[in-house]
Design a protein around this motif. Structure first.
Motif, short mmCIF file in Angstrom:
data_model
loop_
_atom_site.label_atom_id
_atom_site.label_comp_id
_atom_site.label_asym_id
_atom_site.label_seq_id
_atom_site.Cartn_x
_atom_site.Cartn_y
_atom_site.Cartn_z
N HIS A 152 0.90 -1.16 -0.30
CA HIS A 152 0.01 -0.03 -0.12
C HIS A 152 0.92 1.26 -0.10
CE1 HIS A 152 -3.51 -2.42 0.59
NE2 HIS A 152 -2.67 -3.26 1.32
N PRO A 153 1.59 1.58 -1.09
CA PRO A 153 2.44 2.86 -1.02
C PRO A 153 1.77 3.97 -1.18
CG PRO A 153 2.23 1.68 -3.34
CD PRO A 153 1.45 0.79 -2.40
N GLN A 154 2.19 5.05 -0.80
CA GLN A 154 1.68 6.48 -0.89
C GLN A 154 1.75 6.80 -2.11
OE1 GLN A 154 0.31 7.91 1.98
NE2 GLN A 154 0.47 5.94 3.06
N VAL A 155 0.57 7.55 -2.82
CA VAL A 155 0.62 7.91 -4.13
C VAL A 155 -0.14 9.08 -4.96
CG1 VAL A 155 2.02 6.71 -5.81
CG2 VAL A 155 0.54 5.54 -4.27
N LEU A 156 -0.02 8.96 -6.01
CA LEU A 156 0.55 9.72 -7.12
C LEU A 156 -0.37 9.64 -8.27
CD1 LEU A 156 4.04 8.63 -6.67
CD2 LEU A 156 3.04 10.93 -5.78
N GLY A 157 -0.83 9.48 -8.85
CA GLY A 157 -1.66 9.68 -10.19
C GLY A 157 -2.39 8.69 -10.60
N ILE A 158 -3.01 8.93 -11.69
CA ILE A 158 -4.06 8.22 -12.16
C ILE A 158 -3.37 7.87 -13.82
CG2 ILE A 158 -5.55 10.03 -12.87
CD1 ILE A 158 -7.94 7.91 -12.67
N ARG A 159 -3.34 6.55 -14.15
CA ARG A 159 -2.88 6.30 -15.50
C ARG A 159 -4.11 5.80 -16.15
NH1 ARG A 159 1.59 2.49 -14.33
NH2 ARG A 159 0.25 1.34 -15.94
N ARG A 160 -4.25 6.08 -17.59
CA ARG A 160 -4.98 5.52 -18.40
C ARG A 160 -4.52 4.29 -19.12
NH1 ARG A 160 -10.19 7.40 -17.03
NH2 ARG A 160 -9.91 9.27 -15.86
N ASN A 161 -5.60 3.49 -19.69
CA ASN A 161 -5.10 2.42 -20.57
C ASN A 161 -4.31 1.42 -19.97
OD1 ASN A 161 -5.94 3.61 -22.95
ND2 ASN A 161 -4.34 5.00 -23.11
N PRO A 162 -4.97 0.61 -18.81
CA PRO A 162 -4.47 -0.19 -17.81
C PRO A 162 -3.91 -1.46 -18.72
CG PRO A 162 -6.68 -0.32 -17.82
CD PRO A 162 -6.36 0.93 -18.53
N PRO A 163 -2.82 -2.04 -17.90
CA PRO A 163 -2.44 -3.39 -18.62
C PRO A 163 -3.51 -4.17 -18.83
CG PRO A 163 -1.74 -3.48 -16.49
CD PRO A 163 -2.40 -1.94 -17.00
N VAL B 151 -3.15 2.91 -7.12
CA VAL B 151 -2.94 3.93 -6.00
C VAL B 151 -3.91 5.28 -6.06
CG1 VAL B 151 -1.50 4.71 -4.50
CG2 VAL B 151 -0.70 3.14 -6.15
N VAL B 152 -3.94 5.81 -5.01
CA VAL B 152 -5.07 7.22 -5.01
C VAL B 152 -4.69 7.93 -5.76
CG1 VAL B 152 -6.07 8.68 -3.15
CG2 VAL B 152 -5.13 6.55 -2.37
N THR B 153 -5.62 8.34 -6.55
CA THR B 153 -5.29 9.53 -7.46
C THR B 153 -4.72 10.92 -6.96
OG1 THR B 153 -7.42 10.46 -7.31
CG2 THR B 153 -6.97 8.94 -8.98
N SER C 156 -5.18 2.06 -1.56
CA SER C 156 -4.48 2.55 -0.39
C SER C 156 -5.10 1.65 0.71
CB SER C 156 -4.62 3.81 -0.29
OG SER C 156 -5.92 4.25 0.05
N GLU C 157 -4.24 1.79 1.86
CA GLU C 157 -4.76 1.31 3.21
C GLU C 157 -6.17 1.76 3.65
OE1 GLU C 157 -4.64 -1.35 6.00
OE2 GLU C 157 -3.01 -1.45 4.63
#
Length: 318
Positions: free
Chosen positions: A14-25, A34-36, A110-111
């Motif tokens: 459960h890392p602390q984070v950072l952004g949102i990506r489109r086109n997932p694998p 992770v949290v946007t 996230s947690e």
């Protein structure tokens, strides 16, 4: 959307984070999210952080959270209704990944978010108990107390040798055909086409084409819990908790598995599960055909319209 029946995903770090990506694998795993953005937590006067709420997150995360919670409730009711912490985390990860995949988004689990999803296990059991209590009261008549308010003998008879599972619990005929089972299933998950039993049909359909035996075992256990509340004569509330009823649920599920093996030729349990699902889908009107009516074209109508349109000229302003 990934297959709801695949519950083998590992719980994520459960890392602390950072952004949102489109086109997932193409093959999502519970580790891809992770949290946007960091939630805007409220703080108390002492500066300690309160528990996060849905409104603390951005719109994308809220939508994913709502979908994940709903699917998690379906998974809980069809796979493991009394999960320990590790199992609950894995199941919440499955629901989260499915919700992200359906929206072509990647948001880390996230947690804090995991806790919000996992908390729904006890919530869904509470709702099941509320629904079951009124149905049990009607089917078994336990609310119609004797003049002295003592139901102990009647409850003892129902709970002896699983008599409450019979359609006629006094004559012990119609084993596993008590209407209470179907009534609870219908009310809890199949009220209409938008209910969880239809929306998450993969969860609520076993390999044999019926309601999962886990769901039947859960319903039988909550019936037993409702009857237990009258064992002292008058009603006395007993919470439907993991600590008190997980062992009974597991014993009931193990019994069904053994019973199914010993009655393999008669196929009693598979047929029961298929029957309950069929009745549930019928109750939800999930298989009803849409009302259609063919509109007939009359020859005279065609001829009249053709002649009329031959003389119609539209201006550029029309």
């Amino acid at each position: 959307m990934t297959d709801n029946n695949d519950l083998r995903l590992e719980s994520s770090p459960h890392p602390q984070v950072l952004g949102i990506r489109r086109n997932p694998p193409s093959t999502p795993s519970s580790e891809f999210s992770v949290v946007t953005k960091r939630p805007k937590y409220n703080t108390t006067a002492s500066g300690s952080r309160n528990r996060p709420r849905r409104c603390d997150f951005d719109d994308t995360t809220q939508a994913i959270l709502n979908a994940a919670i709903r699917e998690y409730r379906a998974i809980i009711c069809t796979r493991e209704p009394f999960p320990d912490t590790e199992t609950s985390r894995k199941l919440s990860a499955v629901a989260w990944v499915n919700a992200c995949t359906a929206r072509s988004a990647q948001v880390q689990l996230s947690e804090d978010i995991a806790r919000m999803v996992m908390a729904r296990a006890s919530e869904v059991r509470g709702r099941l108990k509320t629904i079951a209590r009124s149905i049990v009261s009607n089917v078994y008549g336990v609310s119609k107390l004797n003049e002295d308010g003592d139901n102990r003998e009647a409850i003892r008879n129902l709970l002896t040798r699983g008599n409450f599972l019979y359609r006629d619990f006094e004559k012990r005929t119609g084993y596993l055909l008590t209407p209470a089972i179907s009534d609870i299933v219908n009310k809890m998950w199949f009220e209409d086409k938008e209910d969880d039993g239809i929306v998450f049909s993969k969860c609520f359909t076993s390999d044999g084409g019926g309601i999962p035996p886990q769901t039947i075992a859960l319903v039988c256990t909550v019936i037993e819990n409702c009857l237990d509340e009258y064992q002292g004569g008058a009603f006395s509330e007993i919470p439907f908790t993991r600590s008190m009823y997980r062992a009974r649920y597991e014993a009931r599920l193990e019994y069904f598995e053994d019973f199914s093996k010993k009655t393999r030729q008669a196929s009693i349990i598979p047929r029961l599960c298929q029957r309950i699902l069929k009745l549930a889908r019928k109750h939800a009107k999930a298989d009803a055909e849409p009302i259609t009516q063919k509109i007939l074209i009359e020859d005279a109508e065609v001829e009249a319209a053709t002649k009329e349109w031959e003389d119609i000229v539209f201006s550029d302003e029309e």
